[in-house]
Design a protein around this motif. Structure first.
Motif, PDB file in Angstrom:
ATOM      1  N   TYR A 292       0.838  -1.205   0.000  1.00 17.58           N
ATOM      2  CA  TYR A 292       0.000   0.000   0.000  1.00 17.58           C
ATOM      3  C   TYR A 292       0.873   1.255   0.000  1.00 17.58           C
ATOM      4  CZ  TYR A 292      -3.259   3.582   1.609  1.00 17.58           C
ATOM      5  OH  TYR A 292      -4.000   4.731   1.728  1.00 17.58           O
ATOM      6  N   MET A 293       1.895   1.274   0.872  1.00 16.46           N
ATOM      7  CA  MET A 293       2.688   2.497   1.019  1.00 16.46           C
ATOM      8  C   MET A 293       3.528   2.780  -0.231  1.00 16.46           C
ATOM      9  SD  MET A 293       6.191   2.188   1.608  1.00 16.46           S
ATOM     10  CE  MET A 293       7.311   0.801   1.800  1.00 16.46           C
ATOM     11  N   LYS A 294       3.834   1.744  -0.999  1.00 21.90           N
ATOM     12  CA  LYS A 294       4.605   1.969  -2.219  1.00 21.90           C
ATOM     13  C   LYS A 294       3.821   2.755  -3.271  1.00 21.90           C
ATOM     14  CE  LYS A 294       7.856  -1.893  -1.900  1.00 21.90           C
ATOM     15  NZ  LYS A 294       8.362  -3.138  -2.523  1.00 21.90           N
ATOM     16  N   LYS A 295       2.498   2.784  -3.116  1.00 23.91           N
ATOM     17  CA  LYS A 295       1.651   3.534  -4.053  1.00 23.91           C
ATOM     18  C   LYS A 295       1.122   4.825  -3.452  1.00 23.91           C
ATOM     19  CE  LYS A 295       0.090  -0.863  -6.057  1.00 23.91           C
ATOM     20  NZ  LYS A 295      -1.079  -1.762  -6.256  1.00 23.91           N
ATOM     21  N   ASP A 296       1.493   5.088  -2.202  1.00 25.50           N
ATOM     22  CA  ASP A 296       0.969   6.251  -1.477  1.00 25.50           C
ATOM     23  C   ASP A 296       1.826   7.480  -1.798  1.00 25.50           C
ATOM     24  OD1 ASP A 296       0.021   8.143   0.277  1.00 25.50           O
ATOM     25  OD2 ASP A 296      -0.016   6.818   2.018  1.00 25.50           O
ATOM     26  N   HIS A 297       1.243   8.431  -2.537  1.00 20.78           N
ATOM     27  CA  HIS A 297       2.001   9.600  -2.983  1.00 20.78           C
ATOM     28  C   HIS A 297       2.412  10.503  -1.828  1.00 20.78           C
ATOM     29  CE1 HIS A 297       1.526   8.514  -7.126  1.00 20.78           C
ATOM     30  NE2 HIS A 297       0.209   8.563  -7.064  1.00 20.78           N
ATOM     31  N   GLU A 298       1.753  10.380  -0.688  1.00 17.13           N
ATOM     32  CA  GLU A 298       2.158  11.195   0.456  1.00 17.13           C
ATOM     33  C   GLU A 298       3.564  10.846   0.930  1.00 17.13           C
ATOM     34  OE1 GLU A 298      -1.502  12.757   3.056  1.00 17.13           O
ATOM     35  OE2 GLU A 298      -1.199  10.596   3.234  1.00 17.13           O
ATOM     36  N   LEU A 299       4.037   9.675   0.556  1.00 15.52           N
ATOM     37  CA  LEU A 299       5.351   9.221   1.012  1.00 15.52           C
ATOM     38  C   LEU A 299       6.424   9.334  -0.077  1.00 15.52           C
ATOM     39  CD1 LEU A 299       4.113   6.056   2.938  1.00 15.52           C
ATOM     40  CD2 LEU A 299       4.787   8.249   3.928  1.00 15.52           C
ATOM     41  N   ASP A 300       6.091   9.959  -1.192  1.00 18.08           N
ATOM     42  CA  ASP A 300       7.035  10.011  -2.317  1.00 18.08           C
ATOM     43  C   ASP A 300       8.355  10.672  -1.942  1.00 18.08           C
ATOM     44  OD1 ASP A 300       5.352   8.687  -4.003  1.00 18.08           O
ATOM     45  OD2 ASP A 300       4.634  10.465  -5.066  1.00 18.08           O
ATOM     46  N   LEU A 301       8.328  11.637  -1.028  1.00 14.40           N
ATOM     47  CA  LEU A 301       9.543  12.354  -0.663  1.00 14.40           C
ATOM     48  C   LEU A 301      10.552  11.475   0.071  1.00 14.40           C
ATOM     49  CD1 LEU A 301       8.129  15.824   0.475  1.00 14.40           C
ATOM     50  CD2 LEU A 301       9.360  15.289  -1.641  1.00 14.40           C
ATOM     51  N   LEU A 302      10.124  10.307   0.521  1.00 12.98           N
ATOM     52  CA  LEU A 302      11.037   9.402   1.232  1.00 12.98           C
ATOM     53  C   LEU A 302      11.786   8.456   0.309  1.00 12.98           C
ATOM     54  CD1 LEU A 302       8.799   8.295   4.263  1.00 12.98           C
ATOM     55  CD2 LEU A 302      10.345  10.263   4.094  1.00 12.98           C
ATOM     56  N   ARG A 303      11.340   8.349  -0.919  1.00 12.32           N
ATOM     57  CA  ARG A 303      11.823   7.250  -1.756  1.00 12.32           C
ATOM     58  C   ARG A 303      13.265   7.432  -2.230  1.00 12.32           C
ATOM     59  NH1 ARG A 303       6.924   4.949  -1.506  1.00 12.32           N
ATOM     60  NH2 ARG A 303       5.108   6.215  -2.071  1.00 12.32           N
ATOM     61  N   ASP A 304      13.766   8.671  -2.134  1.00 11.95           N
ATOM     62  CA  ASP A 304      15.164   8.880  -2.533  1.00 11.95           C
ATOM     63  C   ASP A 304      16.135   8.669  -1.379  1.00 11.95           C
ATOM     64  OD1 ASP A 304      14.429  11.057  -1.049  1.00 11.95           O
ATOM     65  OD2 ASP A 304      15.353  12.558  -2.363  1.00 11.95           O
ATOM     66  N   LEU A 305      15.620   8.381  -0.186  1.00 14.13           N
ATOM     67  CA  LEU A 305      16.492   8.132   0.955  1.00 14.13           C
ATOM     68  C   LEU A 305      17.146   6.750   0.817  1.00 14.13           C
ATOM     69  CD1 LEU A 305      14.289   9.407   3.936  1.00 14.13           C
ATOM     70  CD2 LEU A 305      16.209  10.595   2.868  1.00 14.13           C
ATOM     71  N   GLU A 306      18.431   6.706   1.112  1.00 14.68           N
ATOM     72  CA  GLU A 306      19.150   5.429   0.997  1.00 14.68           C
ATOM     73  C   GLU A 306      18.552   4.380   1.928  1.00 14.68           C
ATOM     74  OE1 GLU A 306      23.681   3.636   1.481  1.00 14.68           O
ATOM     75  OE2 GLU A 306      23.309   5.792   1.713  1.00 14.68           O
ATOM     76  N   ALA A 307      18.193   4.805   3.137  1.00 13.44           N
ATOM     77  CA  ALA A 307      17.629   3.858   4.099  1.00 13.44           C
ATOM     78  C   ALA A 307      16.287   3.309   3.615  1.00 13.44           C
ATOM     79  CB  ALA A 307      17.459   4.532   5.461  1.00 13.44           C
ATOM     80  N   TYR A 308      15.488   4.158   2.948  1.00 15.20           N
ATOM     81  CA  TYR A 308      14.215   3.685   2.383  1.00 15.20           C
ATOM     82  C   TYR A 308      14.490   2.615   1.328  1.00 15.20           C
ATOM     83  CZ  TYR A 308       9.857   3.568  -0.244  1.00 15.20           C
ATOM     84  OH  TYR A 308       8.713   3.131  -0.887  1.00 15.20           O
ATOM     85  N   GLN A 309      15.434   2.889   0.455  1.00 19.04           N
ATOM     86  CA  GLN A 309      15.736   1.943  -0.620  1.00 19.04           C
ATOM     87  C   GLN A 309      16.284   0.622  -0.076  1.00 19.04           C
ATOM     88  OE1 GLN A 309      18.286   4.095  -3.315  1.00 19.04           O
ATOM     89  NE2 GLN A 309      16.739   5.691  -3.659  1.00 19.04           N
ATOM     90  N   MET A 310      17.094   0.728   0.993  1.00 17.11           N
ATOM     91  CA  MET A 310      17.612  -0.497   1.605  1.00 17.11           C
ATOM     92  C   MET A 310      16.494  -1.331   2.203  1.00 17.11           C
ATOM     93  SD  MET A 310      21.073   0.861   3.498  1.00 17.11           S
ATOM     94  CE  MET A 310      21.325  -0.747   4.271  1.00 17.11           C
ATOM     95  N   MET A 311      15.496  -0.659   2.809  1.00 19.19           N
ATOM     96  CA  MET A 311      14.417  -1.373   3.498  1.00 19.19           C
ATOM     97  C   MET A 311      13.371  -1.914   2.538  1.00 19.19           C
ATOM     98  SD  MET A 311      14.837  -1.649   6.765  1.00 19.19           S
ATOM     99  CE  MET A 311      13.161  -2.179   7.107  1.00 19.19           C
ATOM    100  N   PHE A 312      13.048  -1.133   1.504  1.00 18.54           N
ATOM    101  CA  PHE A 312      11.840  -1.455   0.731  1.00 18.54           C
ATOM    102  C   PHE A 312      12.072  -1.707  -0.763  1.00 18.54           C
ATOM    103  CE2 PHE A 312      10.363   1.371   4.257  1.00 18.54           C
ATOM    104  CZ  PHE A 312       9.681   0.396   4.979  1.00 18.54           C
ATOM    105  N   GLU A 313      13.289  -1.446  -1.258  1.00 20.00           N
ATOM    106  CA  GLU A 313      13.491  -1.585  -2.700  1.00 20.00           C
ATOM    107  C   GLU A 313      14.435  -2.727  -3.046  1.00 20.00           C
ATOM    108  OE1 GLU A 313      11.715  -0.059  -4.751  1.00 20.00           O
ATOM    109  OE2 GLU A 313      10.890   1.567  -3.539  1.00 20.00           O
ATOM    110  N   ARG A 314      15.082  -3.283  -2.054  1.00 20.01           N
ATOM    111  CA  ARG A 314      16.058  -4.350  -2.363  1.00 20.01           C
ATOM    112  C   ARG A 314      15.522  -5.696  -1.947  1.00 20.01           C
ATOM    113  NH1 ARG A 314      21.761  -1.434  -0.555  1.00 20.01           N
ATOM    114  NH2 ARG A 314      21.567   0.351  -1.957  1.00 20.01           N
TER     115      ARG A 314
END
Length: 300
Positions: A278-300
């Motif tokens: 759900y949160m991956k489609k939530d535009h309210e959280l878009d500003l977090l997606r460039d954070l390295e920690a976000y990418q480590m937690m949710f993109e890998r």
């Protein structure tokens, strides 16, 4: 001996000793006249029900109806039994039989309405809640439940009247106060809605949705600091509720606190992994997606 055993059983029941109660009810049942004592059979059925021994409870209620096929309480007790087991069709049959035997059986109308509500047959639920209220104008939960149905159907004026009636009976019930907040928000009476959410929180701080709805309301008013304060207070009392952490993450984004937002988002998804998609489609959280920690937690 029948009455003596019943009196001993009732004494144990007052003390909360269910097994000793049942022991002496069974002794009473074995004495002369016990198997024909409707009050005894109903009491035994209720105890078996409490112990979740549904076959024995059913047997006792059926014995009641063998003695008196017009005993409304026998049908009602069977209805409750099937209702608890979510056999709603059979429960409806027995609730209606109870009403057929006793047209003034208020609780049968109430729980029949509840079954129809569970089955999403809202108009029938309304009909039977209204009947229940006509027989007992002080039935707090009938007003609350009927008001909730009207709110679901977007009949907010009628919902408001029902919730006002409920709060006349019990002005301190957190759920009715919360529901008033919901209804008044839909009626665009924002300040009154805030008042009722605050009252709901006052009477039950362990109910997370009072904090959540109030925070969302402040957020919609762009009062982000107020919203953060409310939802943070909610987390103090409800430490393991994912939706509170998730919504606080969104509020931190609005306040440009990306690191705090990410910490709350991680906690929310730990508590409820289903939030990840759900949160991956939530535009309210878009500003977090460039954070390295976000990418480590949710993109890998």
């Amino acid at each position: 001996m029948l009455n003596n055993y019943k009196m001993i059983a009732q004494k144990f029941q007052e003390e909360g000793n269910i097994f000793q109660t049942l022991k002496f009810y069974e002794k009473a049942y074995q004495t002369h006249g016990g198997a024909e004592d409707i009050e005894l059979l109903l009491s035994m059925g209720l105890l078996y029900d409490e112990l979740e021994d549904y076959p024995l409870a059913k047997k006792k209620y059926e014995e009641v109806l063998q003695i008196n096929p017009k005993e409304a309480r026998g049908y009602y007790s069977l209805a409750i039994l099937y209702d608890q087991q979510k056999d709603y069709d059979t429960a409806i049959y027995y609730y209606k039989k109870a009403i057929e035997m006793d047209p003034y059986y208020e609780k049968a109308y109430f729980f029949l309405a509840n079954v129809y509500d569970e089955l999403e047959e809202k108009e029938k639920a309304i009909e039977y809640y209204q009947k229940s209220i006509s027989l007992n104008t002080e039935d707090f939960w009938a007003y609350v439940n009927l008001g909730s149905i009207y709110e679901e159907l977007d009949k907010n004026g009628q919902a408001l009247i029902m919730m006002e009636k409920a709060l006349e009976i019990d002005p301190t019930n957190y759920k009715a106060l919360f529901n008033m907040g919901v209804i008044l928000k839909k009626l665009e009476r924002v300040e009154e809605s805030i008042h009722y959410y605050m009252k709901s929180i006052q009477y039950n701080q362990d109910y997370p949705y009072g904090f959540l709805n109030l925070a969302v309301l402040y957020k919609e008013q762009k009062e982000y600091t107020m919203a953060l304060d409310v939802i943070s207070q909610g987390i103090i009392y409800n430490k393991n509720v994912a939706v509170l952490f998730y919504n606080r993450a969104c509020l931190h984004v609005y306040c440009h606190n990306k690191e705090k937002a990410l910490r709350d988002l991680i906690r929310a998804t730990e508590l409820s992994p289903s939030l990840i998609q759900y949160m991956k489609k939530d535009h309210e959280l878009d500003l977090l997606r460039d954070l390295e920690a976000y990418q480590m937690m949710f993109e890998r």
